[in-house]
Scaffold this motif. Sequence first.
Motif, PDB file in Angstrom:
ATOM      1  N   GLY A  87       3.912   3.269  -9.857  1.00 35.58           N
ATOM      2  CA  GLY A  87       2.618   2.843  -9.350  1.00 35.58           C
ATOM      3  C   GLY A  87       2.319   1.381  -9.540  1.00 35.58           C
ATOM      4  O   GLY A  87       1.539   0.784  -8.767  1.00 35.58           O
ATOM      5  N   SER A  88       2.922   0.752 -10.526  1.00 37.05           N
ATOM      6  CA  SER A  88       2.650  -0.664 -10.790  1.00 37.05           C
ATOM      7  C   SER A  88       3.147  -1.569  -9.661  1.00 37.05           C
ATOM      8  O   SER A  88       2.743  -2.731  -9.569  1.00 37.05           O
ATOM      9  CB  SER A  88       3.308  -1.090 -12.107  1.00 37.05           C
ATOM     10  N   ARG A  89       4.014  -1.061  -8.772  1.00 39.72           N
ATOM     11  CA  ARG A  89       4.553  -1.871  -7.675  1.00 39.72           C
ATOM     12  C   ARG A  89       3.544  -2.071  -6.556  1.00 39.72           C
ATOM     13  O   ARG A  89       3.729  -2.934  -5.697  1.00 39.72           O
ATOM     14  CB  ARG A  89       5.800  -1.195  -7.098  1.00 39.72           C
ATOM     15  N   PRO A 128      -3.211   5.176 -15.396  1.00 41.77           N
ATOM     16  CA  PRO A 128      -2.944   3.758 -15.728  1.00 41.77           C
ATOM     17  C   PRO A 128      -3.207   2.799 -14.572  1.00 41.77           C
ATOM     18  O   PRO A 128      -3.376   1.601 -14.788  1.00 41.77           O
ATOM     19  CB  PRO A 128      -1.454   3.769 -16.106  1.00 41.77           C
ATOM     20  N   PHE A 129      -3.224   3.310 -13.341  1.00 49.16           N
ATOM     21  CA  PHE A 129      -3.400   2.456 -12.156  1.00 49.16           C
ATOM     22  C   PHE A 129      -4.706   2.787 -11.437  1.00 49.16           C
ATOM     23  O   PHE A 129      -4.858   2.503 -10.251  1.00 49.16           O
ATOM     24  CB  PHE A 129      -2.214   2.649 -11.205  1.00 49.16           C
ATOM     25  N   ARG A 130      -5.649   3.384 -12.155  1.00 43.55           N
ATOM     26  CA  ARG A 130      -6.849   3.937 -11.544  1.00 43.55           C
ATOM     27  C   ARG A 130      -7.665   2.909 -10.765  1.00 43.55           C
ATOM     28  O   ARG A 130      -8.354   3.263  -9.805  1.00 43.55           O
ATOM     29  CB  ARG A 130      -7.733   4.599 -12.602  1.00 43.55           C
ATOM     30  N   ILE A 137       0.843  -1.191   0.000  1.00 41.85           N
ATOM     31  CA  ILE A 137       0.000   0.000   0.000  1.00 41.85           C
ATOM     32  C   ILE A 137       0.882   1.246   0.000  1.00 41.85           C
ATOM     33  O   ILE A 137       1.805   1.369   0.823  1.00 41.85           O
ATOM     34  CB  ILE A 137      -0.933   0.023   1.225  1.00 41.85           C
ATOM     35  N   LEU A 138       0.605   2.152  -0.908  1.00 38.14           N
ATOM     36  CA  LEU A 138       1.297   3.437  -0.978  1.00 38.14           C
ATOM     37  C   LEU A 138       0.367   4.508  -0.420  1.00 38.14           C
ATOM     38  O   LEU A 138      -0.784   4.624  -0.851  1.00 38.14           O
ATOM     39  CB  LEU A 138       1.664   3.766  -2.427  1.00 38.14           C
TER      40      LEU A 138
END
Length: 231
Positions: free
Chosen positions: A64-66, A136-138, A8-9
């Motif tokens: 963000g893909s992480r 892209p990570f919505r 979690i970011l």
Amino acid sequence: MAAKTQRILVIGGPAAGGFGVKPGQGFVEQFVRRLIQSGQRVQVEYHTPLDISSANLVLPWLYGSRYDLILLELGHSLLPRPSVLVGSVSSLVRVSANLATSLRINRFRLFHMFGRVALLKQLETQLTTLLTQLRPFRHKVILLTPIPHREPVAQWLCERSRPLFQALGEQHGISVFDTHPLIRCQSEYFLDNDPRLLSAVSHEIIGSYLHAFYQALPTVIETTPVARPEK
């Protein structure tokens, strides 16, 4: 086989970082505790306190893909410094402060009628830039509306920015968690010695409802990331 660790970011201001309350009482920590109780393994990465302009600079380096979930609690930095009077002050000082507050709110209302509140326009521009980066990570982003404030001018701006957050979230396909029905502009929801910071009660409420909101989100199959334009 060990369960996958959910990463979690967290990007946001003092509230997201749990400032002013004891360790474990912040709303993010309470949210995570509920995830762990349901059997999940969780790892949290904090970037707090950050305002939106700083978040726009930091985000490209975070990939963000992480992450499996990105929590955004923003908008606080564009609010004016609080003018809530605490402790004992003279009646004249209190009356003067209340008059100045009323005049400022009326000025904002007048500007808002003509769409000219600079703080809100600045907020819209910076938030649009941030959400465009996250598009892209919505499917794994939750955007919190600006948390209500005890100071009248800041609270007026929070109320006017709430539909802005909701509209931009919908425009970018990002889930928006509305904090406004949860927190009231009353003393028990804020710290006695600093009305800018939420009390432990407020953090517990937000953490609980945020977990319920997250659990109710539809499961979305990840799509192919949007290609970045070549420079």
